[in-house]
Write a protein that holds these residues in place. Structure first.
Motif, PDB file in Angstrom:
ATOM      1  N   THR A 105     -26.249   6.852  -6.333  1.00 29.94           N
ATOM      2  CA  THR A 105     -26.360   6.871  -7.790  1.00 29.94           C
ATOM      3  C   THR A 105     -25.043   7.356  -8.381  1.00 29.94           C
ATOM      4  O   THR A 105     -24.151   7.803  -7.655  1.00 29.94           O
ATOM      5  CB  THR A 105     -27.445   7.873  -8.236  1.00 29.94           C
ATOM      6  N   GLU A 194     -13.743  10.649 -18.569  1.00 30.83           N
ATOM      7  CA  GLU A 194     -14.200   9.248 -18.624  1.00 30.83           C
ATOM      8  C   GLU A 194     -13.156   8.578 -19.515  1.00 30.83           C
ATOM      9  O   GLU A 194     -12.959   9.022 -20.645  1.00 30.83           O
ATOM     10  CB  GLU A 194     -15.559   9.127 -19.316  1.00 30.83           C
ATOM     11  N   GLN A 230     -20.021   4.306 -16.047  1.00 32.51           N
ATOM     12  CA  GLN A 230     -20.508   3.432 -17.122  1.00 32.51           C
ATOM     13  C   GLN A 230     -19.470   2.368 -17.507  1.00 32.51           C
ATOM     14  O   GLN A 230     -19.826   1.221 -17.796  1.00 32.51           O
ATOM     15  CB  GLN A 230     -20.875   4.277 -18.346  1.00 32.51           C
TER      16      GLN A 230
HETATM   17  C1  PLP Z   1     -20.154   8.229 -17.152  1.00 30.49           C
HETATM   18  C2  PLP Z   1     -21.405   8.523 -16.383  1.00 30.49           C
HETATM   19  N1  PLP Z   1     -21.333   9.297 -15.297  1.00 30.49           N
HETATM   20  C3  PLP Z   1     -22.432   9.569 -14.561  1.00 30.49           C
HETATM   21  C4  PLP Z   1     -23.663   9.075 -14.908  1.00 30.49           C
HETATM   22  C5  PLP Z   1     -24.875   9.401 -14.053  1.00 30.49           C
HETATM   23  O1  PLP Z   1     -25.283   8.262 -13.377  1.00 30.49           O
HETATM   24  P1  PLP Z   1     -26.767   8.192 -12.744  1.00 30.49           P
HETATM   25  O2  PLP Z   1     -27.719   8.149 -13.894  1.00 30.49           O
HETATM   26  O3  PLP Z   1     -26.755   6.934 -11.923  1.00 30.49           O
HETATM   27  O4  PLP Z   1     -26.929   9.391 -11.906  1.00 30.49           O
HETATM   28  C6  PLP Z   1     -23.795   8.288 -16.037  1.00 30.49           C
HETATM   29  C7  PLP Z   1     -25.116   7.784 -16.466  1.00 30.49           C
HETATM   30  O5  PLP Z   1     -25.339   7.428 -17.588  1.00 30.49           O
HETATM   31  C8  PLP Z   1     -22.627   7.991 -16.799  1.00 30.49           C
HETATM   32  O6  PLP Z   1     -22.696   7.232 -17.895  1.00 30.49           O
END
Ligand code: PLP
Length: 429
Positions: A105, A194, A230
């Motif tokens: 994930t 990000e 994302q």
């Molecule tokens: C930039 C970012 N990092 C991490 C995550 C976490 O991902 P996950 O929901 O697959 O654990 C998200 C989820 O929206 C995200 O947008």
């Protein structure tokens, strides 16, 4: 009792109440449409929160799943299978990085990146370098729900119920270069960004801020870590959103290898395997020195099924020129939203890249109402950061779908303006 009512009743007894679901029971999908139990089709401009890059019912994904599930679904990471190196080659070529670790994930990939940063700083200290353990994260950041991830996520509501969270994280004001400089020191093991914030409201880093984050981290040997969970894997029209940040005239060293600001580490997930869970951490050869056998791992991560699907998705994106397509259709979407903003004062900003798009409204109430009204018109979007309408459609979106969404938004904003203007002025007679 309808089937949906039965499921709602059962879930309310059996599940933790983590989600406020919309009352729709989805059972299928085709292209950019997702279909409910009554056969009603919804134009999906959210694609499972940025996951279903190839839309629904993609034969490419279906065939990859069928082929691989007949051959081998799971091995554990105790043995080799054919998929990991083949996928890692594709990802290293596309990210400008050297080595890969597969998780399941987004949040798990992010945990891997944080652990790598601490381990690398430890290695550098053992080699005599002056490097601490602190993370600099950004205001409005979102990195996931596990402990390291919530600790580096800005919004207090995600962290506070679980306090104490992981110590050693400081938040820098978004795009504030002076604040970044003030908070950076040899104590820092990594700067976390990000390049286009997702949950934070589709906010791009400024060129200046990103370049400064790169320069500061390079100056001490701290890592620059870009969360592309994302924004990555083609959503913005490039494989990674950091690839939009060029370094004009920079020498072709490691920090500008592809002509863009190159992070030391990046994380991928959401659309990576087109809907099958898969995450990845990519890093430089230098950072990878910190990891040796037994330090980190996962039972499921990088399994044969997820890898086979991810390979098929990447190859399809390339064969069908979907990065170019996302750029073109995304550009059209932005242009139409900007025209809409020129006619509706309630839209205060339109921003984004490729098919990662936002329209910021002047009130949270209107944003909520717009999402609900779009749903009534069989169009899925969502709202993030209270006032930001977010569009993360499948990469196969066409201009006609954009037109449909814009027409619906136009009607909603017009009706809202009429209703709003018809209200008696506050404090009036
Ligand atoms: C930039 C970012 N990092 C991490 C995550 C976490 O991902 P996950 O929901 O697959 O654990 C998200 C989820 O929206 C995200 O947008």
């Amino acid at each position: 009792m309808t089937k949906l009512d039965q499921i709602k009743a059962a879930e309310s007894q059996l599940l933790l109440s983590t989600y406020e679901r919309n009352p729709i029971l989805f059972v299928g999908g085709e292209g950019v449409h997702i279909i409910d139990e009554n056969g009603t089709r919804y134009l999906d401009l959210l694609s499972g929160i940025g996951v279903n890059a190839l839309g629904y019912g993609s034969p490419v994904i279906e065939q990859a799943i069928a082929r691989q599930s007949r051959a081998l679904i799971h091995t554990s990471n105790l043995y080799y299978h054919e998929g990991q190196a083949e996928l890692a080659l594709r990802l290293t070529e596309r990210t400008g990085l050297d080595r890969c670790f597969f998780a399941n994930t987004g949040t798990e990939a992010w945990e891997g990146a944080l652990k790598l940063a601490r381990a690398y700083a430890g290695l550098r200290r053992s080699e005599g370098a002056n490097l601490g353990t602190k993370f600099l994260a950004l205001e409005h950041s979102f990195h996931g729900r596990t402990f390291g991830s919530v600790s580096t996520t800005h919004k207090a509501k995600y962290r506070e119920p679980f306090a104490p969270v992981v110590p050693g994280v400081e938040f820098v004001r978004f795009n504030d270069v002076a604040d970044l400089r003030a908070k950076f020191s040899n104590d820092v093991c990594a700067i976390l960004v990000e390049s286009i914030q997702g949950e934070g409201g589709i906010r791009p880093l400024s060129q200046e801020f990103f370049a400064e984050a790169r320069a500061l981290s390079s100056s001490t040997g701290a890592l620059l870590i870009a969360d592309e969970i994302q924004a990555g894997m083609g959503r913005t029209g490039k494989w990674c959103a950091y690839q939009h940040y060029g370094i004009p005239g920079a020498p072709a060293d490691r920090s500008s290898s592809g002509g863009w600001i190159q992070p030391d580490v990046t994380t991928l997930a959401k659309p990576l395997a087109g809907g099958i869970p898969l995450g990845a951490v990519l890093c430089t050869e230098e950072a990878a020195r910190a990891i040796h056998a037994g330090m980190h791992g996962t039972t499921f991560g990088g399994g044969p099924l997820a890898c086979a699907v991810a390979i098929a998705v990447i190859d399809h994106i390339e064969q069908q020129n979907l990065l170019q397509h996302a750029t073109e259709v995304g550009g059209y979407f932005l242009e139409r939203l900007r025209n809409l903003a020129a006619r509706h004062d309630s839209i205060v900003d339109v921003r984004g890249k490729g098919l990662m798009i936002a329209a910021e409204l002047d009130s949270a109430e209107l944003a909520k109402l717009t999402v609900a009204e779009m749903l009534n018109r069989r169009i899925l979007i969502n709202c993030t950061s209270d006032t930001v309408l977010r569009f993360l459609p499948p990469y196969i979106l066409e201009r006609t779908h954009v037109d449909e969404a814009i027409d619906a938004l136009d009607v909603i904003f017009t009706q809202h303006a009429v209703a709003h203007n018809a209200l008696p002025a506050a404090g009036g007679q």
